[in-house]
Structure formats: structure tokens, C-alpha cells
Design an enzyme around this catalytic site. Structure first.
Site, short mmCIF file in Angstrom:
data_model
loop_
_atom_site.label_atom_id
_atom_site.label_comp_id
_atom_site.label_asym_id
_atom_site.label_seq_id
_atom_site.Cartn_x
_atom_site.Cartn_y
_atom_site.Cartn_z
N MET A 1 -5.35 9.02 10.62
CA MET A 1 -6.11 9.32 9.40
C MET A 1 -7.41 10.04 9.74
O MET A 1 -8.48 9.71 9.24
CB MET A 1 -6.39 8.04 8.61
CG MET A 1 -5.14 7.24 8.26
SD MET A 1 -3.96 8.18 7.25
CE MET A 1 -4.82 8.21 5.67
N ASP B 1 0.84 -1.19 0.00
CA ASP B 1 0.00 0.00 0.00
C ASP B 1 0.88 1.24 0.00
O ASP B 1 2.11 1.16 0.06
CB ASP B 1 -0.99 0.00 1.17
CG ASP B 1 -0.31 0.05 2.53
OD1 ASP B 1 0.75 0.70 2.66
OD2 ASP B 1 -0.84 -0.53 3.49
N LYS C 1 -4.81 2.08 -0.77
CA LYS C 1 -6.11 2.72 -0.59
C LYS C 1 -5.89 4.17 -0.21
O LYS C 1 -5.00 4.50 0.56
CB LYS C 1 -6.92 2.01 0.49
CG LYS C 1 -7.14 0.53 0.22
CD LYS C 1 -7.72 -0.20 1.41
CE LYS C 1 -7.88 -1.68 1.14
NZ LYS C 1 -8.38 -2.41 2.32
#
Length: 258
Positions: free
Chosen positions: A173, A40, A62
Site C-alpha cells: 500500500m 474489509d 478501510k
């Protein structure tokens, strides 16, 4: 084509907060043996060709609101590769079991009868605040910390729990949900003067720390973006006295206060 083995396997590897030199020795060894690496965007992607010289690389990263490959598809591909005799490595940013869906991938591999192991990684929940001079615990300041996913707003009960627990709150996040986080914590009784830091792009040459109070952090961080780690609590005050711990080797790191 990658060389196959008689018995395939899956290894879930924590890549740490980004730089390759924050990988564990075991993680580096596993990558060197990999036939295929599913990676990722938050792992040590710039050095993959050196770390895994014999592997095929598959980008399944992602971004907020966009998954180029679904989690179900990622898991299915990993299991198919292992069934074909490959050593499949799933390389994640941070640690596989800290909001990395590593538990789901392990359970799927076990259900499919595929040998699976885990190599832990340095979690950004601890490392990124540290890079900005913020310890998540500190004697006589905070004796506990709570790590929260910022992908979705919390419930009223969760806000009350966080506000009443004390210590340090670390949000991963959470830029997109920061306004609701602040509103929820203030409604739950957390003082508006509580120090807050937003540390963007930890361990990169553009790392930036924005510091304000809980009452002012939404406006102060309006230009901030993910990846970022949000730290809430009195330990944030230590960033000013400690300076930017990371500045010794990242010339462009910056700190701003509001």
C-alpha cells in the site's frame, strides 16, 4: 437472526490476496461456522454469501485516508457480539498479523476475557509478486526480504537500514508515499538503477505490472493506484524472463516496462 451459542468467541481469519480459492481449508471451515463476519475490501468479499451462509455481514473496510468504522469501534463490536454468544469472525485481506492490526484485536479480546484464535492467510507481500513472476528470494540473487508498510514515510535511519541491508524490499500500500520512498532510498545510497516493480490489483483480471529503475519508477507509475505491491531489488529482473506467472488464468493481466 444468527443462532447464538452459550459461549461466544472471536476468530481472526486471513483471507489471502482476494480470490476465494486462495483461502486455507481452515479459513473456509471457520467462515462456514460464523454467526457474524466483519470484513474489509481486500478479502474474498464476492463469495461471502457462499462461504458463510448463516452469517450476518458487516463491512468495516478501510480505504486510504478514510475509515468508515474506527478500529476501536470494530473491536468493541466484535467483543460485544462474542459476549452475546456469537462466533465472530474478523476476515482480513492477506494475513491478520501482517499490517492487519490483528495483534491489537487479539490483545483486546484477551483483555476482555473472550476466547480468540487466529487462522493465518496467504500474505500479498509474497503472493502478489509471485503472481507477476517475481520471487521475493532467489538463489544467488536475494537471500532475504523485508516487508514495509507504505502508509507513512520512513525515517532517515530506516531508509539507511533498508538501503544497506540488501536483498528484496516489499512495500504494501505504498503508492501514495512512493516519491518519498524513492527519494529516501536514493539519499541512503541505493543505486538509481535498482529494478523496481509495481504490481497492481494482484490476482484480479486487471492485474498490471509496471517495471522501471528506482530512478524512473515515480514517473513510470504515475497512473498506478492501490491496492498495489511494490518490489525493489534484483529479483524484479526475473519477471521479464519468467513472464506473467498469473497470465495462464488471467487473460487481461499485463506488464509494462519503462
Amino acid at each position: 437472526m444468527p443462532r447464538t451459542r452459550r459461549t461466544g468467541r472471536i476468530t481472526l481469519v486471513g483471507g489471502g490476496p482476494g480470490p476465494a480459492d486462495l483461502l486455507t481449508l481452515r479459513a473456509a471451515k471457520v467462515l462456514a461456522e460464523a454467526d457474524v463476519v466483519y470484513f474489509d475490501r481486500l478479502g474474498p468479499t464476492e463469495d461471502l454469501a457462499t462461504l458463510a451462509p448463516r452469517a450476518t455481514f458487516v463491512d468495516v473496510g478501510k480505504t486510504p485516508g478514510h475509515h468508515k468504522v474506527s478500529q476501536e469501534d470494530i473491536t468493541a463490536r466484535m467483543i460485544d457480539g462474542a459476549r452475546g454468544g456469537l462466533h465472530v469472525v474478523r476476515l482480513k485481506g492477506g494475513d491478520p498479523f501482517v499490517f492487519g492490526r490483528g495483534g491489537e484485536e487479539m490483545s483486546a479480546a484477551v483483555a476482555a476475557g473472550i476466547p480468540v484464535t487466529v487462522v493465518p492467510g496467504v500474505s500479498s507481500a509474497i503472493a502478489v509478486p509471485g503472481a507477476a513472476g517475481i520471487p521475493v528470494t532467489h538463489r544467488n540473487v536475494s537471500h532475504l526480504f523485508t516487508v514495509v508498510s507504505g502508509h507513512a514515510p520512513l525515517t532517515g535511519k530506516e531508509y539507511r537500514h533498508l538501503a544497506g541491508l540488501g536483498g528484496t524490499i516489499v512495500v504494501l500500500m505504498g503508492i501514495g508515499t512512493l516519491p518519498s520512498l524513492v527519494a529516501g532510498l536514493r539519499m541512503a545510497g541505493l543505486a538509481s538503477g535498482t529494478p523496481v516493480a509495481v504490481v497492481e490489483r494482484g490476482f484480479s483480471h486487471t492485474q498490471r505490472t509496471t517495471i522501471a529503475t528506482l530512478g524512473r519508477i515515480v514517473s513510470a507509475s504515475s497512473a498506478c493506484s492501490n491496492p498495489a505491491v511494490i518490489v525493489i531489488g534484483d529479483v524484479v529482473d526475473l519477471a521479464q524472463s519468467n513472464g506473467l506467472a498469473v497470465s495462464d488464468f488471467l487473460e487481461d493481466a499485463s506488464l509494462q516496462s519503462a
